[in-house]
Design a protein around this motif. Structure first.
Motif: not given
Length: 348
Positions: A28-39
């Motif tokens: 879940v933390m990887i998914a959340m960090t991915t969304l932040i990184s995409l932005n």
């Protein structure tokens, strides 16, 4: 459980529920960090724009930014972090040394020397054989690892943990000097690339680099997971391992070879990243214990999360400038390494 000298042996099984919960939380933390990184980047995309683009409803510019520039780097960061964490976990377990890490032991330096050689003898980055880089890096990392472990082996006593660290630091320094000599013949563009790579920049920003790394992970990660029970045995004393029926030399050669190959491929395509292989396995051990059935996958997830988070921080903290990911990781990893060193010294 942990020995007084900081090495690990098989301890109590933490139960199925805790490892599953930790893996789910890390995912879940990887998914959340991915969304932040995409932005995150010079051109900002709102979370709504990111979701729309992922669903195929974004503009042509948004699609180009997301799928051709940011996603490949994000995926490569996760894969490289996972590979380096697995390599570090294997090195710590087999050498029974809590401070073992591909970067600290000079394995990254051996792989890096091959990368610098390729850059020096190919006229431009476009002509670098991307798919051949992991193989070349494996040769360099393997040669460095062979020398380091040979210098650290004491007949009748096995591997010396102190000699392992000292040999790694010495070999790494020698290879670093050789790389500096090689950079003299580079033109300014090539020199800039090498300096950024040495600083730990995630330089593989296209799907080609992801495709070049995936086969190595697809073969080596399952192999190491299959060897989880064997690794539990190898962390015990040699006498105990032999008594349990393990072929010590053969099994060590297999898992160490896989760890060196993983580290070499990740460094060649991701950048000169140290400390991920030190920090992630230690965090995993604190969360789920030393059993490799849970330790290895959780180390991989934490390694991917740490490297992705470090890359995201490096790209966002001083925009439009970028801090190399390796520097961000070192800011976290170097103090932790010193803490471990002091802790092991006081407990010995």
């Amino acid at each position: 459980m942990k020995r007084p000298n900081g090495t690990y042996v098989g301890g109590g099984r933490p139960g199925i529920g805790r490892p599953v919960a930790v893996m789910a939380a890390a995912a879940v933390m990887i998914a959340m960090t991915t969304l932040i990184s995409l932005n995150t980047g010079f051109i900002r995309l709102s979370p709504v724009d990111v979701l729309r683009t992922l669903l195929g409803a974004g503009t042509e510019q948004q699609t180009l930014i997301l799928f051709e520039f940011r996603l490949p780097r994000i995926v490569l960061s996760i894969l490289a972090g996972a590979g380096l964490a697995l390599a570090g976990s294997i090195l710590q377990s087999v050498s029974r040394n809590a401070l073992a890490d591909p970067g600290i032991l000079g394995i990254n330096a051996g792989a890096g020397l091959m990368v610098v050689l390729v850059v020096a003898y190919f006229p431009g980055n476009e002509s670098i054989p991307v798919y051949a880089l992991p193989l070349l890096a494996f040769a360099g990392a393997g040669a460095a690892a062979a020398v380091i472990f040979a210098l650290s082996y004491i007949r009748g006593k096995g591997l010396s943990t102190t000699q392992l660290i000292l040999s790694g630091v010495g070999i790494s320094a020698g290879i670093g000097a050789a790389m500096l000599v090689l950079t003299i013949r580079l033109d300014p563009n090539e020199y800039q690339f090498v300096s950024l790579w040495l600083a730990g920049t995630i330089w593989g920003t296209s799907w080609t680099f992801v495709k070049a790394l995936l086969p190595w992970l697809a073969v080596l990660v399952p192999l190491l997971l299959i060897k989880a029970r064997t690794l539990d045995v190898l962390t015990t004393s040699d006498e105990t391992a032999v008594g349990l029926g393990a072929s010590i030399s053969r099994e060590r050669f297999i898992v160490l070879g896989a760890a060196v190959a993983l580290a070499g491929a990740c460094v060649a395509l991701g950048g000169n990243i140290a400390f991920i292989g030190l920090v992630a396995p230690h965090l995993a051990r604190r969360l789920v214990g030393p059993r490799h059935g849970a330790l290895l996958p959780i180390s991989a997830l934490l390694g991917g999360l740490l490297l992705l988070a470090a890359d995201t921080i490096g790209r966002s903290i001083l925009q439009p400038e970028e801090i190399p990911t390796g520097i961000v990781v070192a800011v976290i990893g170097a103090p932790y390494f010193i803490y471990l060193l002091v802790k092991l010294r006081t407990s010995s």
